[in-house]
Design an enzyme around this catalytic site. Structure first.
Site, PDB file in Angstrom:
ATOM      1  N   LYS A 118       0.706  -1.381   0.045  1.00 33.58           N
ATOM      2  CA  LYS A 118       0.008   0.058  -0.125  1.00 33.58           C
ATOM      3  C   LYS A 118       0.874   1.127   0.029  1.00 33.58           C
ATOM      4  O   LYS A 118       0.463   2.183  -0.449  1.00 33.58           O
ATOM      5  CB  LYS A 118      -1.015   0.048   1.201  1.00 33.58           C
ATOM      6  CG  LYS A 118      -2.176  -0.952   1.076  1.00 33.58           C
ATOM      7  CD  LYS A 118      -3.445  -0.665   2.080  1.00 33.58           C
ATOM      8  CE  LYS A 118      -4.341  -1.527   1.584  1.00 33.58           C
ATOM      9  NZ  LYS A 118      -5.668  -1.410   2.178  1.00 33.58           N
ATOM     10  N   LYS A 201      -4.420  -8.818  -6.509  1.00 33.69           N
ATOM     11  CA  LYS A 201      -5.956  -9.216  -5.840  1.00 33.69           C
ATOM     12  C   LYS A 201      -6.970  -7.884  -6.115  1.00 33.69           C
ATOM     13  O   LYS A 201      -6.556  -6.798  -6.467  1.00 33.69           O
ATOM     14  CB  LYS A 201      -5.745  -9.455  -4.279  1.00 33.69           C
ATOM     15  CG  LYS A 201      -6.224  -8.322  -3.527  1.00 33.69           C
ATOM     16  CD  LYS A 201      -6.169  -8.751  -2.168  1.00 33.69           C
ATOM     17  CE  LYS A 201      -6.594  -7.432  -1.040  1.00 33.69           C
ATOM     18  NZ  LYS A 201      -7.965  -6.857  -1.254  1.00 33.69           N
ATOM     19  N   LYS A 204     -10.979  -2.867  -3.449  1.00 30.56           N
ATOM     20  CA  LYS A 204     -12.090  -1.716  -3.461  1.00 30.56           C
ATOM     21  C   LYS A 204     -11.259  -0.375  -3.598  1.00 30.56           C
ATOM     22  O   LYS A 204     -11.818   0.421  -4.377  1.00 30.56           O
ATOM     23  CB  LYS A 204     -12.903  -1.759  -2.339  1.00 30.56           C
ATOM     24  CG  LYS A 204     -12.518  -1.679  -0.994  1.00 30.56           C
ATOM     25  CD  LYS A 204     -13.670  -1.472  -0.008  1.00 30.56           C
ATOM     26  CE  LYS A 204     -13.691  -2.479   1.016  1.00 30.56           C
ATOM     27  NZ  LYS A 204     -12.568  -2.667   2.137  1.00 30.56           N
TER      28      LYS A 204
HETATM   29  P1  ATP Z   1      -8.707  -2.117   0.435  1.00 32.03           P
HETATM   30  O1  ATP Z   1      -8.172  -1.915  -0.824  1.00 32.03           O
HETATM   31  O2  ATP Z   1      -8.922  -0.515   0.834  1.00 32.03           O
HETATM   32  O3  ATP Z   1      -7.663  -2.805   1.414  1.00 32.03           O
HETATM   33  P2  ATP Z   1     -10.015  -4.484   0.077  1.00 32.03           P
HETATM   34  O4  ATP Z   1     -10.933  -4.854  -1.015  1.00 32.03           O
HETATM   35  O5  ATP Z   1      -8.892  -5.263   0.288  1.00 32.03           O
HETATM   36  O6  ATP Z   1      -9.895  -2.985   0.491  1.00 32.03           O
HETATM   37  P3  ATP Z   1     -10.558  -4.637   3.277  1.00 32.03           P
HETATM   38  O7  ATP Z   1     -11.506  -4.132   3.834  1.00 32.03           O
HETATM   39  O8  ATP Z   1      -9.075  -4.566   3.266  1.00 32.03           O
HETATM   40  O9  ATP Z   1     -10.996  -4.972   1.672  1.00 32.03           O
HETATM   41  O10 ATP Z   1     -10.922  -6.411   3.453  1.00 32.03           O
HETATM   42  C1  ATP Z   1     -11.931  -6.805   4.010  1.00 32.03           C
HETATM   43  C2  ATP Z   1     -12.135  -8.343   3.924  1.00 32.03           C
HETATM   44  O11 ATP Z   1     -12.297  -8.802   2.495  1.00 32.03           O
HETATM   45  C3  ATP Z   1     -10.607  -9.094   4.422  1.00 32.03           C
HETATM   46  O12 ATP Z   1     -11.048 -10.405   5.166  1.00 32.03           O
HETATM   47  C4  ATP Z   1      -9.952  -9.416   2.949  1.00 32.03           C
HETATM   48  O13 ATP Z   1      -9.230 -10.533   3.568  1.00 32.03           O
HETATM   49  C5  ATP Z   1     -11.048  -9.805   2.262  1.00 32.03           C
HETATM   50  N1  ATP Z   1     -10.812  -9.376   0.928  1.00 32.03           N
HETATM   51  C6  ATP Z   1     -10.317  -8.511   0.507  1.00 32.03           C
HETATM   52  N2  ATP Z   1     -10.173  -8.471  -0.959  1.00 32.03           N
HETATM   53  C7  ATP Z   1     -10.230  -9.561  -1.203  1.00 32.03           C
HETATM   54  C8  ATP Z   1     -10.112 -10.649  -2.482  1.00 32.03           C
HETATM   55  N3  ATP Z   1      -9.652 -10.031  -3.417  1.00 32.03           N
HETATM   56  N4  ATP Z   1     -10.494 -11.935  -2.271  1.00 32.03           N
HETATM   57  C9  ATP Z   1     -10.741 -12.477  -1.232  1.00 32.03           C
HETATM   58  N5  ATP Z   1     -11.157 -11.711  -0.212  1.00 32.03           N
HETATM   59  C10 ATP Z   1     -10.460 -10.477  -0.205  1.00 32.03           C
HETATM   60 MG    MG Z   2      -7.578  -4.453   1.993  1.00 33.15          MG
END
Ligand code: ATP
Ligand code: MG
Length: 341
Positions: A118, A201, A204
């Site tokens: 990040k 991955k 969001k």
């Molecule tokens: P950001 O990009 O802001 O970090 P994010 O999409 O990674 O957002 P988080 O809030 O960090 O979302 O993670 C929330 C949950 O979703 C965590 O349990 C994380 O492991 C899961 N998660 C996030 N992205 C994925 C993905 N691509 N596949 C499976 N699980 C995911």
């Molecule tokens: Mg995340």
């Protein structure tokens, strides 16, 4: 149960750092619902304090927090059965995080790959909060003595750190106070990859909207994003081994399996030899069939913000009732005068 002395309790959180993605749904929220429905006590948090470790526009943050709550409920979380709340409203999280800042070691924190990903090339300009994030995450979990944490695969390292913090605290003070938490990383899609790049991955916060499917996307948008998803020219193989060096193809198969509640093996068995021109429309139909009811329900719930705020407040009150005595006991163990018994 992790060590035989703690009652099973589930905690997990999601950041309101943007709209929910299919990755969040398959890797996390779907598991949250399974655990709620299995009868264990479940606590799910919109981790707004984690979101601000990178810049968030205040109005968008408010909107994303409420929308996340709507997404939880629309996906099957019941605010009566599970505790749903936003992190900033239970001050015990940050209070315990300070203690954990003093338990965690710099060397441990410097190994965290999420910070490196990040912060990117400009780590000197990243916030101190982004670096300290995993200690707050450990506090989120341990302030409830949670024993099980459902997450996507990317959070595995942070959960190992949470275990290390619990173990060091217990050793330092000669107590058996914090549980050694078990990560629960399950299902066919524990790491959903970007639709544009099979080595990244789905997130969001990715600048490219085409890289992800949002829970708010309509049917046409979902179909278009899947049609445009990066793939290779070969047809689907007849065994999983055939997907070994084909990350984009593997990703679509995993997504299909998770949406259909089956295994990647079963998807391959059903679709062996298919071209993506055929497989992608089937996947799009399946994704729309599964997501549209959730999207519709989220939209309906977002019309009554007062009700969402009421759910969050009620959840915060219930969460605080669990967290406050655990924090006070921690203060007592650490030697703070005035800690309540
Ligand atoms: P950001 O990009 O802001 O970090 P994010 O999409 O990674 O957002 P988080 O809030 O960090 O979302 O993670 C929330 C949950 O979703 C965590 O349990 C994380 O492991 C899961 N998660 C996030 N992205 C994925 C993905 N691509 N596949 C499976 N699980 C995911
Ligand atoms: Mg995340």
């Amino acid at each position: 149960m992790s060590d035989g002395t703690h009652t099973p309790r589930v905690f997990s959180g999601i950041q309101p750092s943007g709209g929910l993605t299919l990755g969040n749904y398959l890797g996390a929220i779907k598991r949250f619902v399974d655990m709620q429905d299995s009868g264990i006590e479940t606590i799910y948090c919109m981790v707004d304090l984690h979101a601000i470790t990178v810049w968030q526009d205040p109005d968008k943050l408010r909107h994303a927090t409420r929308e996340l709550c709507a997404g939880f409920i629309a996906s099957g979380l019941d605010p009566e059965k599970s505790i749903l709340f936003n992190q900033s409203q239970v001050a015990e999280h940050t209070q315990l995080a300070w203690i954990f800042n003093c338990v965690a070691r710099m060397g441990w924190m410097k190994r965290m790959t999420q910070f490196k990903d990040k912060a990117g090339k400009n780590a000197e300009n990243a916030s101190l909060g982004l670096f300290g994030y995993p200690a707050l995450m450990a506090a989120d979990i341990l302030v409830y003595h949670a024993t099980h944490v459902p997450v996507g695969e990317d959070q595995k390292q942070h959960l190992e750190l949470t275990r290390d913090i619990a173990i060091k605290f217990n050793n330092d003070f000669g107590v058996d106070f914090f549980p050694v938490t078990e990560p629960v990383i399950e299902g066919a899609a524990t790491r959903v990859m970007s639709l544009r790049d099979g080595s990244k991955k789905m997130s969001k916060s990715d600048p490219s909207d085409m890289s992800r499917i949002n829970l708010t996307d309509d049917a046409d948008t979902i179909a278009r994003k899947i049609r445009k998803a990066k793939t290779d020219p070969d047809p689907l193989p007849d065994s999983l081994e055939g997907l070994k060096d084909r990350p984009e193809a593997r990703n679509l198969v995993n997504i299909y399996a998770a949406l259909a509640d089956t295994t990647p093996e079963a998807v391959i068995a059903d679709h062996a030899g298919q071209q993506f021109g055929t497989f992608k429309p089937s996947l799009a139909d399946l994704a729309v069939a599964k997501m549209a009811p959730i999207t519709g329900e989220m939209e309906r719930l977002m019309k009554d913000k007062g009700e969402i705020d009421r759910v969050l407040k009620d959840g915060a009150d219930r969460a605080r009732a669990i967290a406050a005595p655990i924090l006070q006991k921690t203060y007592q163990i650490v030697g703070m005068v005035g800690a309540k018994r």
